[in-house]
Design an enzyme around this catalytic site. Sequence first.
Site, mmCIF file in Angstrom:
data_model
loop_
_atom_site.group_PDB
_atom_site.id
_atom_site.type_symbol
_atom_site.label_atom_id
_atom_site.label_comp_id
_atom_site.label_asym_id
_atom_site.label_seq_id
_atom_site.Cartn_x
_atom_site.Cartn_y
_atom_site.Cartn_z
ATOM 1 N N TRP A 134 4.054 -1.053 5.424
ATOM 2 C CA TRP A 134 4.540 -1.939 4.494
ATOM 3 C C TRP A 134 4.160 -3.443 4.530
ATOM 4 C CZ3 TRP A 134 7.554 2.001 6.936
ATOM 5 C CH2 TRP A 134 7.837 3.093 6.167
ATOM 6 N N GLY A 168 8.634 3.041 -3.637
ATOM 7 C CA GLY A 168 8.812 1.781 -3.177
ATOM 8 C C GLY A 168 7.481 1.455 -2.332
ATOM 9 N N CYS A 195 9.892 -4.624 3.050
ATOM 10 C CA CYS A 195 9.427 -3.190 3.174
ATOM 11 C C CYS A 195 8.981 -2.830 1.443
ATOM 12 C CB CYS A 195 10.921 -2.486 3.372
ATOM 13 S SG CYS A 195 10.573 -0.869 3.205
ATOM 14 N N CYS A 196 10.024 -2.358 0.865
ATOM 15 C CA CYS A 196 9.483 -1.853 -0.625
ATOM 16 C C CYS A 196 10.110 -2.585 -1.690
ATOM 17 C CB CYS A 196 10.153 -0.320 -0.598
ATOM 18 S SG CYS A 196 9.680 0.569 0.653
#
Length: 744
Positions: free
Chosen positions: A324, A719, A408-409
């Site tokens: 990520w 994501g 992260c997403c």
Amino acid sequence: MLKTGNFYDGFISGKWQSEIDVADFIKQNYKPYEGDSSFLSDATQRTKRAREKMESLFLQERQKGGVLDIDVDNVSTVVSYEPGYLTDEDIILGFQTDKPLKRGVNPFGGLRMAVDSCKAYGYKVNPKIFEHFKYAATHNDGVFRAYTDEMRALRKYGLITGLPDAYGRGRIIGDYRRVALYGVDRLIEAKKSDMQSLARIRMNDENIRLREEVFCQIESLEQLKIMASSYGCDISKPAMDAKQAVQWTYFAYLASIKESNGAAMSLGRVGTFFDIYFERDMKNGILDETSVQEIMDDFVIKLRMSRQLRTPEYNELFAGDPTWVTESIGGMGIDGRTLVTKTSFRILHTLYNLGASPEPNLTVLWSQSLPEGFKNYCAKVSLDTSSIQYENDDLMRPISGDDYGIACCVSSMKIGKQMQFFGARCNLAKLLLLSINGGREELHDVKIGLQTDAFDKGVLEFDKVYKRYREYIKWLAEVYVDTMNVIHYMHDKYAYEKIMLSLHDTNIERLMAFGVAGLSIVADSLSAIKYAKVYPIVNSNGLVIDYKIEGDYPKYGNDDDRVDSIARDLVEVFYKELTNSPTYRGAKHTLSVLTITSNVVYGQKTGTTPCGRKSGQPFAPGANPYHGRDENGAVASLNSVAKLAYTCCKDGISNTFSVVPSTLGKNNVDRQTNLVSLIDGYFDKKGHHININAYNREDLLKANERPEDYPNLTIRVSGYAVKFAALSKKHREEVLARTFHNKL
């Protein structure tokens, strides 16, 4: 006050010179770009050689089962390793260890995870590492010392899954640009000044902790200089040119991923910052477009080769070995100017020069006001590679300003101003089954939480079931917050991210990120109970294990308010219950509807649900409708998800969208135009996030049969993106079970 000179020649002055304020530097100096992609440059021969070497190492990594090598003799820190290089032509220098793709051991999150990860790939940790932890605890040790029996049960039986209690929490975005703009010595000077300020306040628990943390931050910045000097670079001073600006920024990021094995180590928002330096060097004749693209290509090569050491169990939850490395691109400024620059195009163009890839996790901050040329290029890249995602800048910018990044997403935070306590997610579908059974877990028949009578006879009544479910939501929310408080207290104590937080303001705002999974299943289940007739089926022990459904019911994903309102109400109710419990260090509660690829594992841990989904079957990813139930076309499916309120889901609402290319038009021009319109329409209705997959199911079926023939096929999952071949068979099958829209 910073001294000007060659470092800043050609730059417009501002507040950024007297304060640590990268956002002000960008605002004063960047050049918006509203043109098209025609200026872009193809890969150079040097880049092609570097790509060839990278792909050769990727092949060796796959052939060895996913891990090429592990350094089992050293604990990974900022200064543990000798320099590592890909080729003798590297432009941007640095790897996490002394060789590319060689993984380090980071036991501070949890020694057992580090040992098990090595063992899974045929390696044995050097005993000298164990010696250290005879006298020092890990984050994981502290957490399990403090966990209650109830917390352990929720974790064991899958009511809360993916907790960061055995690995680094991640989701903290250092402002890596600060190193390039100011140099490390200036940052150390600022932190020492903060230490002096903290000497003039009362020494309560929080301030004592903060003084120690700032002391550690200063030490980590000194280590950062040592690491960079091993590559022959003096980062004590600001970057002199564009190449140094990229290199200095990368060194700061590299130090962070050496020190921490966080679940998500986002890059932030560096493109517009880099563009300022590129524009100056091009104006001065130092660089041309080919050499600028070459720098960006080499930078992205290094990002693609970042690695963390994980257990197979971790990889089962977060399939595809993701890191990520999220870079946020585009968006609009508060002043009304677009933040799109030529480098916004350049980083997307790496997907052509280097091939499609899941990393870095390229995230376009979409606004209705973005330049049309950029929108069209984004649509082209999505259709060609399925390697980028989109988030609604018009939703996030009023809350986070115009210098935020995606952690992260899907979750936004102000760069250098906020950090996040990551907290996985709870299983709403399993919680519904627990409430129906009166506190008996449906797969193992163990008692958890509130104990009451089961709904085990006759037709399930919506009002009674929903009232009971609300009681269980209240209970679980309280325990969830307490569990998160334990985890992050211990993480700060035993695995504090010194270098990342040295690249934040000393006084930061903290967010605590909770999450839910199984939303579409609960919405459909409650809809079935309300609009059809649902009868519980019990086993010989009186445990409800199945359901009989008579009649039809409205299903989430078809733009039907009867069921969509249930989904909307559920996230609002859960968020409100979370906010009733105090958080560690006064963090603000946030909530996501996000599953990553753990929707498969959640399904394995969850029995048959009242909507007709059978025991063990995967959940839908994120906020998506359940597989195949969104029958009214792409727009209706998007409209249902867009009804979820971002105001109570500020950690993000993930929507992974798959469309058959021909659905968007007969030719590439029409497809790009229609995809832009689709994204515009979804975000205009307040949708938050969307992954775009443009594939025919038949193509993925071929890749599923022979994944080795499609090593670089990239697909968005929830994501983030993964290489399809890196997914396990069950994860590939889950992807194939999703709705591939063949009508708008």
